[in-house]
Each structure stands twice: as structure tokens, then as C-alpha cells.
Scaffold this motif. Structure first.
Motif, mmCIF file in Angstrom:
data_model
loop_
_atom_site.group_PDB
_atom_site.id
_atom_site.type_symbol
_atom_site.label_atom_id
_atom_site.label_comp_id
_atom_site.label_asym_id
_atom_site.label_seq_id
_atom_site.Cartn_x
_atom_site.Cartn_y
_atom_site.Cartn_z
ATOM 1 N N UNK A 44 47.728 22.149 83.872
ATOM 2 C CA UNK A 44 47.749 23.444 83.242
ATOM 3 C C UNK A 44 49.131 23.688 82.646
ATOM 4 N N UNK A 45 49.143 24.203 81.434
ATOM 5 C CA UNK A 45 50.381 24.653 80.802
ATOM 6 C C UNK A 45 50.316 26.179 80.839
ATOM 7 N N UNK A 46 51.127 26.828 81.674
ATOM 8 C CA UNK A 46 51.028 28.281 81.826
ATOM 9 C C UNK A 46 51.389 29.022 80.543
ATOM 10 N N UNK A 47 51.042 30.310 80.498
ATOM 11 C CA UNK A 47 51.366 31.132 79.334
ATOM 12 C C UNK A 47 52.865 31.068 79.061
ATOM 13 N N UNK A 48 53.202 30.874 77.792
ATOM 14 C CA UNK A 48 54.595 30.784 77.364
ATOM 15 C C UNK A 48 54.652 31.045 75.863
ATOM 16 N N UNK A 49 55.856 31.074 75.311
ATOM 17 C CA UNK A 49 56.024 31.221 73.860
ATOM 18 C C UNK A 49 57.242 30.422 73.417
ATOM 19 N N UNK A 50 57.307 30.135 72.112
ATOM 20 C CA UNK A 50 58.408 29.368 71.544
ATOM 21 C C UNK A 50 59.025 30.160 70.395
ATOM 22 N N UNK A 51 60.245 29.777 70.042
ATOM 23 C CA UNK A 51 60.894 30.371 68.877
ATOM 24 C C UNK A 51 60.563 29.586 67.604
ATOM 25 N N UNK A 52 59.737 28.555 67.735
ATOM 26 C CA UNK A 52 59.316 27.717 66.606
ATOM 27 C C UNK A 52 57.802 27.771 66.464
ATOM 28 N N UNK A 53 57.314 27.513 65.248
ATOM 29 C CA UNK A 53 55.871 27.312 65.062
ATOM 30 C C UNK A 53 55.491 25.994 65.728
ATOM 31 N N UNK A 54 54.253 25.908 66.236
ATOM 32 C CA UNK A 54 53.781 24.690 66.884
ATOM 33 C C UNK A 54 52.472 24.240 66.247
ATOM 34 N N UNK A 55 52.396 22.969 65.920
ATOM 35 C CA UNK A 55 51.143 22.354 65.490
ATOM 36 C C UNK A 55 50.788 21.348 66.571
#
Length: 94
Positions: free
Chosen positions: A1-12
Motif C-alpha cells: 500500500x502507498x498511503x495518501x500523500x502528495x507531491x510538488x511535481x506532476x506525476x505520470x
């Protein structure tokens, strides 16, 4: 599982193999979608998201970040920071 998170970059992200479910939270609205092999995900910077494996086989994901995502704890040497490496993130069901 990859828990809820966010990045400062766009992700593809490209799902190489396996099956799972992505959760996206935007404007306090939670959305879930089943994902599987050959799925392409485009996640804009700042969007909260997470992935869960829903099968017994590994969920293999290949991600690209634009601009490049720099994980915390990397060396200050740019040659080491951006040298070709292979990082495996297999999401295995419990």
C-alpha cells in the motif's frame, strides 16, 4: 500500500502489472478507481492520492515526475542525485 500523500511535481504513472485501486482526494471529495495493467495515471501536483494492491500478485508501477521529484534524504551531490538508478516499488497485498 502507498498511503495518501502528495507531491510538488506532476506525476505520470504507468501500471506495469497487477491490479489495484487508486484513491484521489480533491476539494475534500474522495474518489476511488480500480486500476490494472496498462493503465496510465496523470496526477497533478498537490493532489492527495494513494494506491492499494487489490490482488495477490505484486502491483508494479513506473512513475515519472515533472519537474523531477527529489525525495527527501538524497545526497547533495547532483551527479549522485540524478545518476541512473532503478528503484522498485512493489505494492503487495497483506
Amino acid at each position: 500500500m502507498i498511503p495518501l500523500h502528495q507531491h510538488s511535481s506532476d506525476e505520470i504513472a504507468f501500471i506495469v502489472s497487477g491490479r489495484g485501486r487508486i484513491t484521489i482526494v480533491e476539494n475534500n471529495i474522495k474518489q476511488e478507481e480500480d486500476i490494472g495493467e496498462d493503465t496510465v495515471l496523470v496526477i497533478k501536483a498537490g493532489i492527495v492520492h494513494g494506491v492499494e494492491n487489490t490482488s495477490r500478485e505484486p502491483l508494479k508501477i513506473f512513475s515519472v515526475f515533472i519537474p523531477p521529484f527529489v525525495p527527501r534524504g538524497n545526497p547533495k551531490n547532483p551527479k549522485k542525485l540524478f545518476s541512473p538508478t532503478r528503484r522498485r516499488m512493489d505494492c503487495r497485498s497483506p
